[in-house]
Scaffold this motif. Structure first.
Motif, mmCIF file in Angstrom:
data_model
loop_
_atom_site.group_PDB
_atom_site.id
_atom_site.type_symbol
_atom_site.label_atom_id
_atom_site.label_comp_id
_atom_site.label_asym_id
_atom_site.label_seq_id
_atom_site.Cartn_x
_atom_site.Cartn_y
_atom_site.Cartn_z
ATOM 1 N N THR A 11 0.860 -1.181 0.000
ATOM 2 C CA THR A 11 0.000 0.000 0.000
ATOM 3 C C THR A 11 0.897 1.231 0.000
ATOM 4 O O THR A 11 2.095 1.159 0.302
ATOM 5 C CB THR A 11 -0.899 0.037 1.249
ATOM 6 N N GLN A 12 0.318 2.354 -0.299
ATOM 7 C CA GLN A 12 1.066 3.612 -0.313
ATOM 8 C C GLN A 12 1.684 3.878 1.069
ATOM 9 O O GLN A 12 2.848 4.272 1.170
ATOM 10 C CB GLN A 12 0.145 4.755 -0.726
ATOM 11 N N GLN A 14 2.451 1.644 3.404
ATOM 12 C CA GLN A 14 3.524 0.677 3.632
ATOM 13 C C GLN A 14 4.792 1.092 2.896
ATOM 14 O O GLN A 14 5.894 1.016 3.445
ATOM 15 C CB GLN A 14 3.097 -0.722 3.188
ATOM 16 N N ARG A 15 4.662 1.565 1.661
ATOM 17 C CA ARG A 15 5.831 2.031 0.907
ATOM 18 C C ARG A 15 6.464 3.239 1.581
ATOM 19 O O ARG A 15 7.685 3.349 1.658
ATOM 20 C CB ARG A 15 5.453 2.369 -0.537
ATOM 21 N N ARG A 16 5.636 4.143 2.067
ATOM 22 C CA ARG A 16 6.138 5.347 2.729
ATOM 23 C C ARG A 16 6.950 4.983 3.971
ATOM 24 O O ARG A 16 8.022 5.525 4.215
ATOM 25 C CB ARG A 16 4.944 6.241 3.095
ATOM 26 N N ILE A 17 6.462 4.042 4.748
ATOM 27 C CA ILE A 17 7.153 3.609 5.961
ATOM 28 C C ILE A 17 8.397 2.791 5.593
ATOM 29 O O ILE A 17 9.477 2.999 6.156
ATOM 30 C CB ILE A 17 6.195 2.814 6.869
ATOM 31 N N ALA A 18 8.266 1.891 4.645
ATOM 32 C CA ALA A 18 9.390 1.052 4.239
ATOM 33 C C ALA A 18 10.526 1.887 3.647
ATOM 34 O O ALA A 18 11.703 1.573 3.856
ATOM 35 C CB ALA A 18 8.922 -0.008 3.234
ATOM 36 N N ARG A 70 11.679 -2.727 -6.715
ATOM 37 C CA ARG A 70 11.431 -1.298 -6.967
ATOM 38 C C ARG A 70 10.142 -0.813 -6.316
ATOM 39 O O ARG A 70 9.422 0.019 -6.847
ATOM 40 C CB ARG A 70 11.465 -0.988 -8.453
ATOM 41 N N GLU A 71 9.865 -1.358 -5.146
ATOM 42 C CA GLU A 71 8.695 -0.931 -4.372
ATOM 43 C C GLU A 71 8.932 0.422 -3.717
ATOM 44 O O GLU A 71 7.991 1.148 -3.458
ATOM 45 C CB GLU A 71 8.350 -1.959 -3.294
ATOM 46 N N VAL A 72 10.179 0.727 -3.421
ATOM 47 C CA VAL A 72 10.539 2.007 -2.804
ATOM 48 C C VAL A 72 11.783 2.532 -3.504
ATOM 49 O O VAL A 72 12.552 1.765 -4.085
ATOM 50 C CB VAL A 72 10.814 1.870 -1.287
ATOM 51 N N PRO A 73 11.999 3.847 -3.450
ATOM 52 C CA PRO A 73 13.213 4.393 -4.057
ATOM 53 C C PRO A 73 14.433 4.079 -3.196
ATOM 54 O O PRO A 73 14.325 3.939 -1.979
ATOM 55 C CB PRO A 73 12.938 5.897 -4.088
ATOM 56 N N ALA A 157 4.203 7.874 -9.752
ATOM 57 C CA ALA A 157 2.895 8.438 -9.403
ATOM 58 C C ALA A 157 2.503 8.241 -7.951
ATOM 59 O O ALA A 157 2.135 9.202 -7.286
ATOM 60 C CB ALA A 157 1.823 7.865 -10.341
ATOM 61 N N PRO A 158 2.597 7.023 -7.387
ATOM 62 C CA PRO A 158 2.206 6.863 -6.005
ATOM 63 C C PRO A 158 3.097 7.618 -5.034
ATOM 64 O O PRO A 158 2.700 7.916 -3.926
ATOM 65 C CB PRO A 158 2.316 5.356 -5.749
#
Length: 164
Positions: A11-12, A14-18, A70-73, A157-158
């Motif tokens: 989820t957005q 989860q990506r932000r936290i990860a 590539r789920e997170v930068p 985008a996300p």
């Protein structure tokens, strides 16, 4: 070894936290940054690990899976890669692929009692915050694949409008 899924699975939130984990932040630091409790951060990271197919993995193994998929930068580079020896590179690869110190010891050919010191030396050499951050930097430096700073077109985008 973890094989990351090919499609976006987190989820957005989860990506932000990860992503913050990739940058070397602790759970307590992440909690303060995203205005959640440490328990809330841990819960979301646990769900993200499960979604990525690596439940029970170390943070370093999880970060390797995140960056490979590539789920997170990746984290910002802190400069060029240090002059790592082949043993240093083996340690980085082992940390990215194995959760247990016993498995890391076997992979790098040292006694289990020396694993923490070996990892700590490479973390210090890289000027990384911790082993998890080291794995992120290793992706930037091309040691663990070619993550670089590029992201798939649909990945931006996300993340748009997010402060990391």
């Amino acid at each position: 070894m973890i094989t990351a899924p090919k499609s976006w699975t987190l989820t957005q939130q989860q990506r932000r936290i990860a992503a913050r984990l990739v940058y070397g932040s602790s759970r307590a630091e992440i909690a303060g940054q995203v205005r959640l409790s440490v328990k809330g951060v841990t819960s979301r990271l646990t769900a993200a690990r499960k979604a990525m197919g690596c439940p029970g993995s170390s943070s370093a193994v999880f970060v390797h899976a995140l960056l490979t998929a590539r789920e997170v930068p990746p984290p910002a580079s802190i400069g060029p890669a240090p002059d790592f020896t082949e043993q240093d590179r083996a340690i980085i690869r082992a940390v990215a692929q194995h959760t247990r110190n016993q498995d890391i010891a076997t992979a790098i050919g040292v006694p289990v009692k020396d694993v923490r010191a070996a990892i700590g030396a490479v973390v210090a050499k890289a000027q990384a915050c911790n082993a998890t951050h080291l794995v992120g930097l290793a992706h930037i430096w091309g040691i663990l694949g070619d993550t670089g700073t590029s992201r798939p077109a649909d990945a931006a985008a996300p993340m748009a409008g997010r402060s990391w």
